[in-house]
Design a protein around this motif. Structure first.
Motif, PDB file in Angstrom:
ATOM      1  N   PRO A  71      -7.830  13.382  -1.994  1.00 55.73           N
ATOM      2  CA  PRO A  71      -6.551  13.403  -2.717  1.00 55.73           C
ATOM      3  C   PRO A  71      -5.371  13.153  -1.775  1.00 55.73           C
ATOM      4  O   PRO A  71      -5.358  13.621  -0.632  1.00 55.73           O
ATOM      5  N   ILE A  72      -4.400  12.417  -2.263  1.00 53.44           N
ATOM      6  CA  ILE A  72      -3.178  12.160  -1.507  1.00 53.44           C
ATOM      7  C   ILE A  72      -2.184  13.288  -1.781  1.00 53.44           C
ATOM      8  O   ILE A  72      -1.897  13.611  -2.930  1.00 53.44           O
ATOM      9  N   GLU A  73      -1.669  13.880  -0.714  1.00 55.73           N
ATOM     10  CA  GLU A  73      -0.645  14.914  -0.827  1.00 55.73           C
ATOM     11  C   GLU A  73       0.629  14.376  -0.177  1.00 55.73           C
ATOM     12  O   GLU A  73       0.660  14.121   1.022  1.00 55.73           O
ATOM     13  N   MET A  74       1.687  14.190  -0.991  1.00 59.17           N
ATOM     14  CA  MET A  74       2.908  13.544  -0.503  1.00 59.17           C
ATOM     15  C   MET A  74       4.007  14.563  -0.203  1.00 59.17           C
ATOM     16  O   MET A  74       4.241  15.484  -0.988  1.00 59.17           O
ATOM     17  N   TRP A 123      -6.850   8.470  -1.879  1.00 55.91           N
ATOM     18  CA  TRP A 123      -6.879   7.482  -0.810  1.00 55.91           C
ATOM     19  C   TRP A 123      -7.859   6.354  -1.100  1.00 55.91           C
ATOM     20  O   TRP A 123      -7.647   5.212  -0.679  1.00 55.91           O
ATOM     21  N   SER A 124      -8.920   6.630  -1.827  1.00 54.73           N
ATOM     22  CA  SER A 124      -9.909   5.590  -2.133  1.00 54.73           C
ATOM     23  C   SER A 124      -9.333   4.485  -3.005  1.00 54.73           C
ATOM     24  O   SER A 124      -9.871   3.372  -3.047  1.00 54.73           O
ATOM     25  N   VAL A 136      -6.305   3.264  -2.573  1.00 53.50           N
ATOM     26  CA  VAL A 136      -5.366   2.472  -1.781  1.00 53.50           C
ATOM     27  C   VAL A 136      -6.053   1.260  -1.167  1.00 53.50           C
ATOM     28  O   VAL A 136      -5.525   0.145  -1.195  1.00 53.50           O
ATOM     29  N   ARG A 137      -7.257   1.476  -0.640  1.00 51.85           N
ATOM     30  CA  ARG A 137      -7.971   0.380   0.024  1.00 51.85           C
ATOM     31  C   ARG A 137      -9.458   0.685   0.018  1.00 51.85           C
ATOM     32  O   ARG A 137      -9.862   1.841   0.181  1.00 51.85           O
ATOM     33  N   ASP A 138     -10.261  -0.335  -0.176  1.00 48.74           N
ATOM     34  CA  ASP A 138     -11.722  -0.178  -0.092  1.00 48.74           C
ATOM     35  C   ASP A 138     -12.091   0.369   1.282  1.00 48.74           C
ATOM     36  O   ASP A 138     -11.605  -0.115   2.306  1.00 48.74           O
ATOM     37  N   GLY A 139     -12.930   1.380   1.291  1.00 46.66           N
ATOM     38  CA  GLY A 139     -13.364   1.986   2.536  1.00 46.66           C
ATOM     39  C   GLY A 139     -12.634   3.273   2.866  1.00 46.66           C
ATOM     40  O   GLY A 139     -13.096   4.042   3.714  1.00 46.66           O
ATOM     41  N   PHE A 140     -11.498   3.519   2.200  1.00 46.45           N
ATOM     42  CA  PHE A 140     -10.818   4.796   2.370  1.00 46.45           C
ATOM     43  C   PHE A 140     -11.592   5.879   1.633  1.00 46.45           C
ATOM     44  O   PHE A 140     -12.204   5.613   0.591  1.00 46.45           O
ATOM     45  N   GLU A 166       0.824  -1.209   0.000  1.00 43.68           N
ATOM     46  CA  GLU A 166       0.000   0.000   0.000  1.00 43.68           C
ATOM     47  C   GLU A 166       0.861   1.264   0.000  1.00 43.68           C
ATOM     48  O   GLU A 166       0.548   2.236  -0.697  1.00 43.68           O
ATOM     49  N   MET A 167       1.955   1.243   0.767  1.00 42.27           N
ATOM     50  CA  MET A 167       2.858   2.397   0.733  1.00 42.27           C
ATOM     51  C   MET A 167       3.512   2.531  -0.633  1.00 42.27           C
ATOM     52  O   MET A 167       3.686   3.643  -1.149  1.00 42.27           O
TER      53      MET A 167
END
Length: 357
Positions: A201-204, A190-191, A193-197, A177-178
């Motif tokens: 938006p991911i900000e790195m 984030w959605s 990455v895994r069901d239920g997230f 996942e990482m």
């Protein structure tokens, strides 16, 4: 590459990495650590703004040979390299200069790779800190300039992945996942990455490509299963870990990684994420005890590399002797936030140093 680095470079899994390299002196160190997780931020592993600002010129002051560390010591010692190792070296520099006020010890946070390429290998610094072993090509570059790096492992770190405090959906992430988040062909939301997230938006925010932390994460997490994958360039890169903390703090979808000392100092600002290599493993929270025991999947060793020629100067030799002795004390955990060297490693380091007296 040095013999120690060759031993480290052959590793496959994180756990094998820890135990075969002595990465954090797993069993030996467990007895000497005073666990400081949950502290109120007494770490000196602060922002790189505390740097003494290493100079570009290598001092030739001081006579050759080793010294008894008396007040007659004088000269300049230039340190560059890893932002992760920076808090240790900065602390050592301050303490050493208190005992030897005629020695000027400068510390500049340049990143492991940036330090080797731009300062240490060209001969402009005496010591380079690194959060991963020196690379073959770096050794060759150094040697082409008459610089011979000498490897000393000085501490252990629990590399920490962190998210925004308002992130209530992530408590633990697998290496896969990482990798999905941080690799070049990774996800943006984030959605994904895994069901239920949530649809957020991911900000790195993370280290620059000149960083040893960047290199370690690429090799051990993004490429954890041996796949040929690159680290994404779609993040806010910096050599200043305090800016990574700030970026995560300011973005609800923020995520970033850095050395444990910076998390220890900023526990109220960001939320640490537990990690596991695969779905079959238990989640492990970052912490010094877990790193020392070899149970935290992102534990890693930290190094300093003095130039062999520089060790012939009495002030550099005395500083390295002081550094290696202090690296085995509880101050590394209590004041800085890393795993100190075990007694066996301290003895090994000092015996190795004596070869250059």
């Amino acid at each position: 590459m040095t013999q120690d680095s060759e031993r480290l470079s052959d590793l496959v899994s994180r756990r094998k990495f820890l135990y075969t390299s002595g990465a954090v002196g797993a069993i030996a160190l467990a007895g000497c650590i005073q666990e400081n997780e949950g502290s109120d931020g007494n770490s000196n592993g602060g922002s790189n703004d505390n740097s003494n600002g290493g100079s570009d010129g290598n001092s030739n002051s001081g006579s050759g040979g080793n010294s008894d560390g008396g007040d007659s010591l004088s000269g300049e010692i230039v340190n560059t390299g890893s932002s992760t190792v920076f808090p240790i070296t900065d602390y050592m520099a301050e303490q050493f200069m208190e005992e030897h006020p005629d020695v000027n010890v400068t510390v500049d946070s340049t990143g492991s790779g940036g330090g080797f390429e731009n300062h240490f290998c060209p001969g402009n610094s005496d010591i380079n800190g690194a959060s991963r072993p020196v690379k073959d090509e770096e050794v060759e570059n150094c040697q082409s300039n008459g610089v011979e790096p000498v490897e000393f492992q000085v501490a252990g770190d629990a590399l920490t992945m962190a998210v925004n405090n308002d992130n209530d959906w992530v408590d633990c992430l697998t290496f896969e996942e990482m990798s999905m988040i941080w690799r070049e062909d990774g996800v943006d939301n984030w959605s994904e990455v895994r069901d239920g997230f949530p649809d957020e938006p991911i900000e790195m925010f993370g280290p620059a490509s000149t960083s040893g932390t960047y290199d370690w994460f690429l090799a051990n997490v993004i490429n954890y299963d041996g796949a040929d994958r690159n680290h994404t360039a779609e993040h806010e890169p910096t050599e200043e870990d305090n800016l990574i903390v700030q970026g995560i703090q300011d973005n609800v979808g923020g995520i970033g990684y850095f050395g444990y000392a910076y998390y220890s100092e900023n526990q109220d600002a960001v939320k640490a994420v537990s990690v596991r290599e695969s779905e079959d493993d238990e989640c492990g929270a970052p912490g010094l005890k877990a790193a020392a025991e070899g149970t935290y999947p992102m534990a890693r060793p930290l190094f300093v590399y003095p130039n062999e020629e520089a060790l012939g100067r009495e002030e550099v030799y005395a500083f390295m002797e002081f550094y290696l002795e202090e690296a085995g004390t509880d101050v590394i955990a209590d004041e800085i936030g890393y795993v100190p060297s075990g007694s066996d490693l301290v003895e090994e380091n000092l015996s190795k140093l004596e070869e250059y007296a």
